[in-house]
Design a protein around this motif. Structure first.
Motif, PDB file in Angstrom:
ATOM      1  N   ALA A 102       0.744  -1.262   0.559  1.00  0.00           N
ATOM      2  CA  ALA A 102       0.061  -0.015   0.103  1.00  0.00           C
ATOM      3  C   ALA A 102       1.301   0.936  -0.621  1.00  0.00           C
ATOM      4  CB  ALA A 102      -1.448  -0.013   1.189  1.00  0.00           C
ATOM      5  N   TRP A 103       0.577   2.129  -0.697  1.00  0.00           N
ATOM      6  CA  TRP A 103       1.319   3.452  -0.273  1.00  0.00           C
ATOM      7  C   TRP A 103      -0.217   5.074  -0.809  1.00  0.00           C
ATOM      8  CZ3 TRP A 103       1.919  -0.177  -4.708  1.00  0.00           C
ATOM      9  CH2 TRP A 103       1.892   0.335  -5.907  1.00  0.00           C
ATOM     10  N   ALA A 104       0.156   5.696  -0.509  1.00  0.00           N
ATOM     11  CA  ALA A 104      -0.432   7.247   0.133  1.00  0.00           C
ATOM     12  C   ALA A 104       0.821   8.075  -0.413  1.00  0.00           C
ATOM     13  CB  ALA A 104      -0.744   7.441   1.115  1.00  0.00           C
ATOM     14  N   VAL A 105       0.526   8.568  -2.004  1.00  0.00           N
ATOM     15  CA  VAL A 105       0.784   9.899  -2.227  1.00  0.00           C
ATOM     16  C   VAL A 105       0.569  10.751  -1.961  1.00  0.00           C
ATOM     17  CG1 VAL A 105       2.502  10.136  -4.850  1.00  0.00           C
ATOM     18  CG2 VAL A 105       1.976   8.447  -4.396  1.00  0.00           C
ATOM     19  N   SER A 106       1.186  12.144  -1.765  1.00  0.00           N
ATOM     20  CA  SER A 106       0.978  13.482  -1.717  1.00  0.00           C
ATOM     21  C   SER A 106       0.561  14.149  -2.617  1.00  0.00           C
ATOM     22  CB  SER A 106       1.476  14.387   0.034  1.00  0.00           C
ATOM     23  OG  SER A 106       2.346  14.586  -0.586  1.00  0.00           O
ATOM     24  N   GLY A 107      -0.237  15.085  -2.836  1.00  0.00           N
ATOM     25  CA  GLY A 107      -0.613  15.880  -4.142  1.00  0.00           C
ATOM     26  C   GLY A 107       0.577  16.714  -4.574  1.00  0.00           C
ATOM     27  N   SER A 108       1.314  17.367  -3.607  1.00  0.00           N
ATOM     28  CA  SER A 108       2.039  17.371  -4.468  1.00  0.00           C
ATOM     29  C   SER A 108       3.509  16.518  -5.650  1.00  0.00           C
ATOM     30  CB  SER A 108       3.263  18.184  -3.497  1.00  0.00           C
ATOM     31  OG  SER A 108       4.142  17.076  -2.914  1.00  0.00           O
ATOM     32  N   ARG A 109       3.010  15.610  -5.150  1.00  0.00           N
ATOM     33  CA  ARG A 109       4.196  13.938  -6.327  1.00  0.00           C
ATOM     34  C   ARG A 109       2.491  13.602  -7.232  1.00  0.00           C
ATOM     35  NH1 ARG A 109       8.381  11.650  -3.857  1.00  0.00           N
ATOM     36  NH2 ARG A 109       7.779  11.321  -6.117  1.00  0.00           N
ATOM     37  N   THR A 110       1.698  14.132  -6.990  1.00  0.00           N
ATOM     38  CA  THR A 110       0.480  13.210  -8.219  1.00  0.00           C
ATOM     39  C   THR A 110       0.132  14.739  -8.923  1.00  0.00           C
ATOM     40  OG1 THR A 110      -1.368  14.115  -7.320  1.00  0.00           O
ATOM     41  CG2 THR A 110      -0.250  12.084  -6.318  1.00  0.00           C
ATOM     42  N   ALA A 111       0.204  13.987 -10.456  1.00  0.00           N
ATOM     43  CA  ALA A 111      -0.634  14.522 -11.779  1.00  0.00           C
ATOM     44  C   ALA A 111      -1.917  15.295 -11.681  1.00  0.00           C
ATOM     45  CB  ALA A 111      -0.813  13.826 -13.186  1.00  0.00           C
ATOM     46  N   SER A 112      -2.825  15.251 -10.603  1.00  0.00           N
ATOM     47  CA  SER A 112      -4.334  15.546 -10.100  1.00  0.00           C
ATOM     48  C   SER A 112      -3.383  16.771  -8.985  1.00  0.00           C
ATOM     49  CB  SER A 112      -4.917  14.344  -9.705  1.00  0.00           C
ATOM     50  OG  SER A 112      -4.177  14.029  -8.508  1.00  0.00           O
ATOM     51  N   GLY A 113      -3.298  16.639  -8.325  1.00  0.00           N
ATOM     52  CA  GLY A 113      -2.473  18.165  -7.731  1.00  0.00           C
ATOM     53  C   GLY A 113      -3.452  17.284  -6.075  1.00  0.00           C
ATOM     54  N   LYS A 114      -3.740  16.366  -5.415  1.00  0.00           N
ATOM     55  CA  LYS A 114      -4.569  15.659  -5.022  1.00  0.00           C
ATOM     56  C   LYS A 114      -4.035  14.436  -4.765  1.00  0.00           C
ATOM     57  CE  LYS A 114      -8.181  18.986  -3.903  1.00  0.00           C
ATOM     58  NZ  LYS A 114      -8.577  19.100  -2.655  1.00  0.00           N
ATOM     59  N   PRO A 115      -4.416  13.681  -3.217  1.00  0.00           N
ATOM     60  CA  PRO A 115      -3.824  12.784  -3.198  1.00  0.00           C
ATOM     61  C   PRO A 115      -3.848  11.359  -4.066  1.00  0.00           C
ATOM     62  CG  PRO A 115      -3.951  13.829  -1.009  1.00  0.00           C
ATOM     63  CD  PRO A 115      -4.833  14.637  -2.085  1.00  0.00           C
ATOM     64  N   LEU A 116      -3.062  10.423  -3.627  1.00  0.00           N
ATOM     65  CA  LEU A 116      -3.619   8.852  -4.529  1.00  0.00           C
ATOM     66  C   LEU A 116      -2.923   8.057  -3.072  1.00  0.00           C
ATOM     67  CD1 LEU A 116      -2.419   8.608  -8.600  1.00  0.00           C
ATOM     68  CD2 LEU A 116      -2.286   6.845  -6.602  1.00  0.00           C
ATOM     69  N   LEU A 117      -4.062   7.195  -3.409  1.00  0.00           N
ATOM     70  CA  LEU A 117      -4.260   5.493  -3.397  1.00  0.00           C
ATOM     71  C   LEU A 117      -3.807   4.723  -3.510  1.00  0.00           C
ATOM     72  CD1 LEU A 117      -4.474   5.191   0.343  1.00  0.00           C
ATOM     73  CD2 LEU A 117      -5.839   3.937  -0.188  1.00  0.00           C
ATOM     74  N   VAL A 170      -2.713   1.019   8.791  1.00  0.00           N
ATOM     75  CA  VAL A 170      -3.483   1.050   8.286  1.00  0.00           C
ATOM     76  C   VAL A 170      -2.716   2.928   7.218  1.00  0.00           C
ATOM     77  CG1 VAL A 170      -5.291   2.563   8.553  1.00  0.00           C
ATOM     78  CG2 VAL A 170      -5.681   0.577   9.348  1.00  0.00           C
ATOM     79  N   ILE A 171      -3.100   2.719   5.772  1.00  0.00           N
ATOM     80  CA  ILE A 171      -2.330   3.925   5.228  1.00  0.00           C
ATOM     81  C   ILE A 171      -3.847   4.355   4.530  1.00  0.00           C
ATOM     82  CG2 ILE A 171      -0.628   4.254   2.722  1.00  0.00           C
ATOM     83  CD1 ILE A 171      -0.413   1.119   4.518  1.00  0.00           C
ATOM     84  N   TRP A 172      -4.055   5.436   4.893  1.00  0.00           N
ATOM     85  CA  TRP A 172      -5.271   6.536   4.583  1.00  0.00           C
ATOM     86  C   TRP A 172      -4.763   7.722   3.915  1.00  0.00           C
ATOM     87  CZ3 TRP A 172      -5.861  11.576   6.475  1.00  0.00           C
ATOM     88  CH2 TRP A 172      -7.377  11.389   6.353  1.00  0.00           C
ATOM     89  N   ALA A 173      -5.686   8.824   3.038  1.00  0.00           N
ATOM     90  CA  ALA A 173      -5.747   9.698   2.302  1.00  0.00           C
ATOM     91  C   ALA A 173      -7.490  10.421   2.321  1.00  0.00           C
ATOM     92  CB  ALA A 173      -4.960   9.395   0.980  1.00  0.00           C
ATOM     93  N   ASN A 174      -6.783  11.742   2.743  1.00  0.00           N
ATOM     94  CA  ASN A 174      -8.458  12.858   2.691  1.00  0.00           C
ATOM     95  C   ASN A 174      -7.927  13.501   0.806  1.00  0.00           C
ATOM     96  OD1 ASN A 174      -7.134  14.531   3.484  1.00  0.00           O
ATOM     97  ND2 ASN A 174      -8.327  14.409   5.247  1.00  0.00           N
ATOM     98  N   ALA A 175      -9.157  14.738   0.471  1.00  0.00           N
ATOM     99  CA  ALA A 175      -9.113  15.164  -0.989  1.00  0.00           C
ATOM    100  C   ALA A 175      -8.969  16.357  -0.133  1.00  0.00           C
ATOM    101  CB  ALA A 175     -10.526  14.830  -1.370  1.00  0.00           C
ATOM    102  N   ALA A 176      -8.630  16.931   1.083  1.00  0.00           N
ATOM    103  CA  ALA A 176      -8.311  17.708   1.699  1.00  0.00           C
ATOM    104  C   ALA A 176      -6.649  18.157   1.412  1.00  0.00           C
ATOM    105  CB  ALA A 176      -8.735  17.742   3.019  1.00  0.00           C
ATOM    106  N   GLY A 177      -6.315  17.078   1.637  1.00  0.00           N
ATOM    107  CA  GLY A 177      -4.778  16.599   1.098  1.00  0.00           C
ATOM    108  C   GLY A 177      -3.822  16.105   2.051  1.00  0.00           C
ATOM    109  N   ASP A 178      -4.416  15.358   2.931  1.00  0.00           N
ATOM    110  CA  ASP A 178      -3.640  14.596   4.064  1.00  0.00           C
ATOM    111  C   ASP A 178      -3.205  13.081   3.793  1.00  0.00           C
ATOM    112  OD1 ASP A 178      -3.424  17.169   6.215  1.00  0.00           O
ATOM    113  OD2 ASP A 178      -5.310  16.184   6.555  1.00  0.00           O
ATOM    114  N   ILE A 179      -2.499  12.790   4.185  1.00  0.00           N
ATOM    115  CA  ILE A 179      -1.396  11.216   3.888  1.00  0.00           C
ATOM    116  C   ILE A 179      -1.478  10.497   5.460  1.00  0.00           C
ATOM    117  CG2 ILE A 179      -1.608  11.602   1.657  1.00  0.00           C
ATOM    118  CD1 ILE A 179       1.228  11.049   2.797  1.00  0.00           C
ATOM    119  N   GLY A 180      -1.126   9.758   5.928  1.00  0.00           N
ATOM    120  CA  GLY A 180      -1.037   8.822   6.470  1.00  0.00           C
ATOM    121  C   GLY A 180      -0.959   7.893   7.244  1.00  0.00           C
ATOM    122  N   TRP A 181      -0.254   7.209   7.899  1.00  0.00           N
ATOM    123  CA  TRP A 181       0.175   5.676   7.619  1.00  0.00           C
ATOM    124  C   TRP A 181       0.205   5.190   9.777  1.00  0.00           C
ATOM    125  CZ3 TRP A 181       5.776   4.412   9.014  1.00  0.00           C
ATOM    126  CH2 TRP A 181       5.561   3.453  10.057  1.00  0.00           C
TER     127      TRP A 181
END
Length: 792
Positions: free
Chosen positions: A248-263, A428-439
């Motif tokens: 599992a991985w979560a990528v923050s919006g700064s590292r995605t093409a869409s600008g939002k987190p990807l899980l 637990v690997i988690w992300a939200n549309a507000a821009g947060d990622i956590g583990w």
């Protein structure tokens, strides 16, 4: 003769028509109207092209009642078998061959613990209300609709499902994570029977003071080897899911093409039929989730909506200790505990056996926990081995945890929900549309005395088996919004900021390192497309670590140009496992032969088999090939001394001989897809006729053991049957969660001959992703049938 043939044809036609009518009556109803007691308002269930139900209710009680009904419609037999396995009741429907499995699960006290916890639950809590509604939906389905064909074949008498059944299944899940019963006897045997030098390849600390105060006798070692084999057989032979690993991985919006987190997430679970997860999209005022549900558990264990998403991997912390008790020589029913002799608790239970008289078993418990070698019945040893297990020692409010996680749209809510997961250990690997990622590594971690290594069986007569309390959740490994912009979890040993040591049965770091290497490339902007390529990566650096130290020995062992060419292919191989690879086949056969030639003579058949089942072998082999002076290279069978070069040469010759015998002299016929296959086996599929009707496969399978596309087989001789792998591959870009991708390894339905029984199987093994419909427009355009559940 003409009249006879006509009569026979008529009989066959009538029989076929009767069978068709019978099977048609067992199929799920996905159109029309059905009445359901307890509903306050109608619930609409729209089924999409994969048979996934999209439920829309006016309140959450109705929603969970309807979920239970439709879940049972597709998976009632799976629910029945899981509760019977967890509670030690399989022999009642499958006969005396399941007695050892039932005896094991009675010994583990899962059902007993579940009964006690069920009596303590607060019936007014939201999670328990949801469970009660869900179970009511299951029970109404069972009482009013045609029972599965498996019930008829086995003569199963239906009985209501209860809260204790749900908690028992949670206990089975926790046990399927635990590796201690398969690993601790093996490591203790190596330490105490072979010695310190033999432990070095396993990267374990040697503590000579930790050798058991009262040495185990030969009969005790036989018991422990048998117990390890029974534990593995009980899980492998049930045809039910067993949790094994995960990415599992979560990528923050700064590292995605869409600008939002990807899980991204793909939990690795033993393949079964039906598959472990049941997909369902739930909607009620104030609540929406597209979730993956486990049998008899109403809250989703994986899920997403437009606001947040999460996935799971195994923490793999060691939460189960085996403890050798010292018996009072004057009273065999007493053991030494904290400076005095104490009585063993005893109880008698009856196991119902199909076609035979009930079997009475006596089970014992010490202050440390249940005596697990009682699972063997007439054991040959004299030392009681107790099991201390965090699952039996904690409150473990899993129902609350996942109920809250299904609604956790902020870091604070997610963290609070995860803290309630006490056993089994989960990441637990988690992300939200507000821009947060956590583990968060979720588990209640025990405080053991200093210097105690729980990889070995502990001495119950000393203080080393005592627990001094629990670590606070804040000491667990965890991260929130790290500066690097991504989080990856792949079952390797985590390093907590608190600095505490966390013993465990962790996977090799190679898979996690491979994922991290790619995710750390700051030039890549991650999206759903390149994330698919990462999930489907079939490569690993592990072969190079194993092979590099012994390439010269392999070249010396190779005879002729063709064999030299094969060694060169190994030397140049990038570690990838596509279907057409010959080198992958050669390496995996050689891996087994190296282990067998070097280690089987020291361990004996039973303990060598335990080693093949454990993650310890993965750690050992690169360290073994790198150490020419390891004592494992010596012969223990009376045939004289040996060297690494001799053992490598024997392994090479044995590998080629086996592959030529099995698949022909032409090495081009040794392609990976021919020897590495996946068959989804129904629990009744071991019978040849039923297997042809109910099993799904075989399919040529890419990937391998400990690669990102972890379609994994047991280390052994070719051909290889894939045992576990991605139970789903999910990708959610929170810029637009309605475009999420996922899927199921076989199909949504567990009903034989249903259209959705195996409609995803061929695509999943090759990495086909399916859309997960979340928007109203997509649901409407893909609806294949609509079932209206009406108040009765």
């Amino acid at each position: 003769m003409k009249r006879t043939l006509t009569a026979l044809a008529l009989i066959v036609a009538i029989g076929a028509a009767g069978a068709g009518w019978y099977l048609h009556g067992k199929q799920p109803q996905r159109d029309g109207e059905l009445a359901l007691a307890g509903l306050h308002a109608p619930v609409t269930v729209r089924y999409d092209e994969r048979g996934v139900p999209h439920l829309k209710a006016q309140n959450q009680d109705d929603l969970y009642r309807a979920l239970g009904f439709v879940h049972a419609q597709d998976r009632l037999f799976q629910m029945e078998l899981l509760r019977r396995l967890a509670r030690g009741e399989l022999a009642q429907v499958l006969g005396e061959k399941l007695l050892p499995t039932d005896r094991l699960f009675r010994t583990l006290e899962i059902g007993r613990h579940a009964d006690a916890r069920a009596a303590q639950l607060d019936a007014s809590s939201p999670s328990v209300r949801a469970l009660q509604s869900y179970l009511d939906g299951i029970n109404q389905y069972q009482a009013s609709r045609p029972l599965p064909v498996e019930f008829d074949l086995l003569g199963i008498e239906p009985r209501p499902f209860s809260v204790a059944d749900t908690l028992s299944v949670a206990g089975y899940m926790a046990y399927s994570f635990a590796a201690a019963l398969r690993t601790e006897p093996l490591m203790t045997h190596i330490r105490d029977q072979l010695g310190a030098d033999y432990l070095k390849v396993f990267d374990l600390d040697w503590h000579p003071e930790g050798v058991l105060g009262t040495p185990l006798a030969a009969g005790d070692w036989q018991d422990l080897a048998a117990l390890a084999q029974l534990s593995d057989a009980a899980l492998a032979g049930s045809g039910l899911p067993q949790f094994e690993g995960s990415n599992a991985w979560a990528v923050s919006g700064s590292r995605t093409a869409s600008g939002k987190p990807l899980l991204a997430g793909d939990p690795h679970i033993r393949f079964s039929l039906p598959a472990v997860w049941y997909e369902a999209h739930l909607q009620a005022p104030g609540y929406e989730l597209y979730g993956y549900h486990h049998a008899l558990i109403p809250s989703a264990m994986l899920g997403h909506n437009r606001d947040f998403a999460w996935s799971l991997t195994m923490f793999q912390n060691d939460d189960l200790d085996l403890i050798a008790e010292r018996v009072n020589p004057d009273n065999p029913n007493q053991v030494w505990y904290q400076g005095r002799w104490v009585d063993l608790e005893q109880r008698t239970e009856s196991i119902q056996v199909k076609g035979a008289e009930p079997v009475q078993i006596t089970l014992r418990r010490s202050p440390h926990g249940p005596i697990v070698n009682d699972a063997l019945g007439q054991s040959s040893g004299s030392t009681p081995i107790a099991m201390w297990w965090a699952f039996l020692e904690t409150d473990n409010p899993l129902l609350d945890a996942f109920y809250q996680l299904d609604r956790a749209d902020t870091l604070d809510k997610a963290r609070a929900a995860v803290e309630k997961i006490e056993a089994p250990g989960l990441n637990v690997i988690w992300a939200n549309a507000a821009g947060d990622i956590g583990w968060w590594a979720a588990a209640k971690l025990p405080l053991r005395p200093a210097g105690v290594n729980p990889t070995f069986i502990l001495d119950g007569a000393s203080s080393e088996a005592d627990k001094l309390g629990w670590q606070p959740f804040s000491a667990n490994p965890q991260e929130e919004n790290p500066a690097r912009g991504y989080i990856v979890s792949a079952n390797y040993q985590p390093v907590p900021a608190s600095g505490i040591e966390i013993p465990g049965y962790y996977n090799l770091p190679d898979r996690g390192q491979r994922l991290n290497q790619r995710l750390s490339d700051a030039s890549v902007k991650w999206d759903v497309r390149n994330s698919q390529a990462l999930q489907l990566d079939t490569g690993t650096g592990y072969p190079r670590r194993v092979l590099t130290p012994i390439l010269d020995e392999l070249r010396s062992a190779a005879q002729g140009e063709q064999e030299q060419a094969l060694v060169q292919r190994l030397a140049e191989w990038n570690g990838e496992h596509p279907l057409d690879s010959v080198t992958a086949t050669l390496f995996n056969q050689l891996l087994y032969q190296l282990a067998h030639e070097a280690m089987a003579d020291e361990l004996g058949e039973a303990f060598f088999d335990s080693l093949l089942q454990s993650r310890s072998l993965d750690i050992a082999l690169p360290r073994l090939t790198a150490d020419a002076d390891s004592p494992w290279w010596q012969r223990k069978d009376g045939s004289g001394t040996a060297t690494r070069a001799q053992i490598v040469a024997e392994a090479w010759r044995a590998s080629l001989s086996h592959l030529r015998e099995q698949f022909g002299d032409d090495s081009q016929s040794w392609q990976w897809g021919r020897v590495h296959t996946l068959t989804h086996a129904h629990p009744l599929g071991q019978q040849p006729l039923l297997g042809r009707l109910l099993n799904v496969g075989p399919f040529a399978a890419p990937g391998s053991h400990e690669v990102p596309d972890n379609l994994s087989h047991r280390i052994g001789p070719a051909p290889w049957q894939v045992v576990y792998g991605p139970s789903t591959r999910r990708l959610i870009d929170l810029a637009d969660a309605s475009q999420a991708l996922g899927g199921n390894p076989v199909g949504q339905s567990g009903v034989p001959f249903d259209a959705h029984y195996a409609d995803q199987a061929a695509g999943h093994v090759l990495g086909l992703y399916r859309p997960q419909h979340l928007s109203e427009a997509d649901i409407t355009s893909h609806t294949q049938g609509t079932l209206e559940l009406l108040p009765r």
